[in-house]
Enzyme design. Structure first.
Site, PDB file in Angstrom:
ATOM      1  N   HIS A 144       0.826  -1.215   0.000  1.00 63.18           N
ATOM      2  CA  HIS A 144       0.000   0.000   0.000  1.00 63.18           C
ATOM      3  C   HIS A 144       0.857   1.261   0.000  1.00 63.18           C
ATOM      4  O   HIS A 144       0.331   2.371  -0.233  1.00 63.18           O
ATOM      5  CB  HIS A 144      -0.931  -0.010   1.217  1.00 63.18           C
ATOM      6  CG  HIS A 144      -2.241   0.685   0.982  1.00 63.18           C
ATOM      7  ND1 HIS A 144      -2.491   1.453  -0.126  1.00 63.18           N
ATOM      8  CD2 HIS A 144      -3.382   0.727   1.724  1.00 63.18           C
ATOM      9  CE1 HIS A 144      -3.710   1.947  -0.057  1.00 63.18           C
ATOM     10  NE2 HIS A 144      -4.286   1.510   1.051  1.00 63.18           N
ATOM     11  N   ASP A 184      -2.102   2.295  -4.596  1.00 60.11           N
ATOM     12  CA  ASP A 184      -3.317   2.771  -3.934  1.00 60.11           C
ATOM     13  C   ASP A 184      -4.439   1.739  -4.080  1.00 60.11           C
ATOM     14  O   ASP A 184      -4.402   0.874  -4.966  1.00 60.11           O
ATOM     15  CB  ASP A 184      -3.766   4.098  -4.544  1.00 60.11           C
ATOM     16  CG  ASP A 184      -2.775   5.218  -4.251  1.00 60.11           C
ATOM     17  OD1 ASP A 184      -2.097   5.136  -3.210  1.00 60.11           O
ATOM     18  OD2 ASP A 184      -2.677   6.148  -5.071  1.00 60.11           O
TER      19      ASP A 184
END
Length: 504
Positions: free
Chosen positions: A475, A479
């Site tokens: 992450h 995204d």
């Protein structure tokens, strides 16, 4: 005069710290003698003499940071090299007399060094796991006589010449580096008796290693001093159990245990009568370390979707015979998944990238790792340039890598450089899982078993062959929108494979 330079240390390693010099200026050296130790963030590396001579000026001192190709010192060759050797003190003469090399003189035959082969890019050391021949046994050139375990694969050491094993100069379990001498082969059959007496020599070194404290490299000493810890307490993964810079960093940055836990004994617990203790292989230790590093380093998250596999199953059933007749291999599911992932990676490049410090490296090539379970553990061989391959080419590449994995013939090169990984837990019956990243990659796709399930199609409930897909991603670089988009594109491609293959 020959320069002593910093060798190539491995992929992405550009500098090292000078550890300790094992020879002093003016000492006589022979080709392949270890002169100095260098430390990188990962391993300790030995720099050996490239020719006989005398160690001249040392230009890099312990603790200095040096780059690849930098000059560490010089070897003065030629006739002048003999004088320092003659002038060596009695202490040096006594050391020469005690060397195991005296054994060949008794046999009267020439000897050839058994040298550790190159282990692969970025692999600087391994563990000598097994000797397949004993001193005194006859061997033929290229016959496998020892095995070395690296972090990733097992390597075979071939005999350098026909003859008899004269001696092993190291013991099983010793850490070795490429180019180091681990034994000798005598060309004379008469060598069988004499070398056997010198075989215990490697074990004689154990008391010496056990006495006193381990040598501490300057970088380790500096890190220990800054953190206020005893460098002797740092568990070492380097040569002879020495702590490397990476060991020191890991030790001082590790979460501190509560006082009660810290006071607990560090010795392994006793096993019960119905338990068995087996030491992890080097490969299994590496798997454990890398998987834990992935969890500790990456901001790992997993997103799920499901895919109707009916279209691909129908396509395979319709064209399987013709496909096998033309290409000599069956059309499986994995080639469709590789193609679908490549198309999705082109649209969402962040999933095919990696983080390097404060930078992102975007990769405009598609080397897809395919996780394969073997008896020794999980390995991830790589299908290179998957975007340029046909379905048949991908199937053949996967079949070849799978066979090499099962036969234990994978090389370091087969498993390095992947940009994205596909793991198929479905072959074991897994319905759903959260795969773990393969650092430094930013994404891994998990496949699962195909199961007949009721789904709504155009307002009607139908039984369809469905598979859950799982994308684990970092992450920090990918995204949520990108991760979901990637997985949707994979789903769309698999449910309409004709559009995927036509690239429309």
């Amino acid at each position: 005069m020959t320069d002593i330079t910093v060798p190539t240390l491995g992929e992405s390693i550009t500098e090292a710290t000078v550890g300790q010099w094992l020879k002093a200026e003016g000492d006589a050296v022979k080709k392949d003698d270890v002169l100095v130790e260098l430390e990188t963030d990962k391993v300790s590396v030995e720099v050996s003499a490239t020719e006989d001579g005398v160690l001249g000026a040392i230009t890099a001192q312990p603790g200095d940071t040096v780059e690849i190709g930098a000059v560490l010192g010089r070897i003065d060759g030629g006739a002048g090299g003999a004088k320092p050797a003659e002038a060596a003190p009695a202490k040096q003469e006594a050391k020469e007399e005690s060397k195991p090399a005296a054994a060949p003189a008794a046999s009267g035959g020439e000897t050839t060094d058994i040298v550790v082969p190159v282990m692969g890019e970025s692999v600087a050391e391994g563990t000598l796991s097994t000797f397949l021949k004993k001193p005194g046994e006859a061997v033929k050139k290229d016959e496998t006589i020892a095995e070395i375990e690296t972090d990733k694969v097992a390597l075979e050491v071939p005999a350098p010449a026909d003859g008899v094993i004269a001696e092993w100069t190291v013991a099983e379990g010793t850490s070795v580096t490429p180019g180091s001498v681990i034994g000798r082969v005598s060309a004379s059959a008469g060598a069988a008796a004499a070398p056997a007496a010198s075989a215990p020599a490697p074990k004689a070194a154990a008391p010496e290693a056990a006495s006193g404290d381990r040598p501490v490299a300057p970088s380790v000493r500096r890190i220990s001093a800054e953190a206020g810890v005893d460098p002797q307490n740092i568990p070492g993964t380097g040569r002879d159990g020495r702590a490397t810079k990476a060991d020191a960093m890991a030790y001082v940055n590790a979460p501190k245990a509560p006082a009660a836990a810290a006071a607990a004994p560090s010795a392994p617990r006793e096993t019960g009568p119905r338990e068995e203790r087996v030491r992890m292989t080097r490969l299994r230790q590496t798997i454990a370390r890398r998987l834990k590093e992935a969890q500790d380093t990456a901001a790992m998250l997993t997103t799920f979707n499901d895919v109707d596999m009916g279209a691909i199953m129908d396509l395979r059933k319709k064209h399987q015979e013709a496909f096998v007749a033309k290409h000599g291999i069956k059309l499986g599911f994995m080639s469709f998944f590789v193609k679908a992932c490549v198309n999705a990676l082109k649209e969402v490049p962040a999933v095919n990238a990696e983080i390097d410090g404060q930078d992102i490296i975007y990769k405009n090539y598609y080397d897809i790792g395919v996780a394969v379970g073997t008896e020794k553990g999980l390995v991830v061989p790589v299908v290179r340039d998957s975007d340029d391959m046909s379905l048949a080419g991908i199937e053949k590449a996967i079949a070849n890598l799978g066979k090499k994995a099962r036969d234990g013939e994978l090389t370091i090169g087969d498993m390095q450089g992947g940009t994205f990984t596909i793991s198929n837990g479905g072959i074991y019956g897994s319905l759903m899982s959260t795969p773990i990243l393969n650092p430094p990659q930013s994404g891994v796709l998990g496949m699962h078993r195909i199961e007949q399930r009721p789904v709504v199609v155009n307002g009607e409930i139908k039984i369809r062959p469905m598979m859950y897909l799982a994308l684990s991603y970092d992450h920090r670089i990918v995204d949520g929108k990108e991760a979901v988009t990637f997985l949707v594109r994979v789903k769309e491609a698999l449910e309409d494979p004709e559009r995927m293959l036509l690239e429309v």
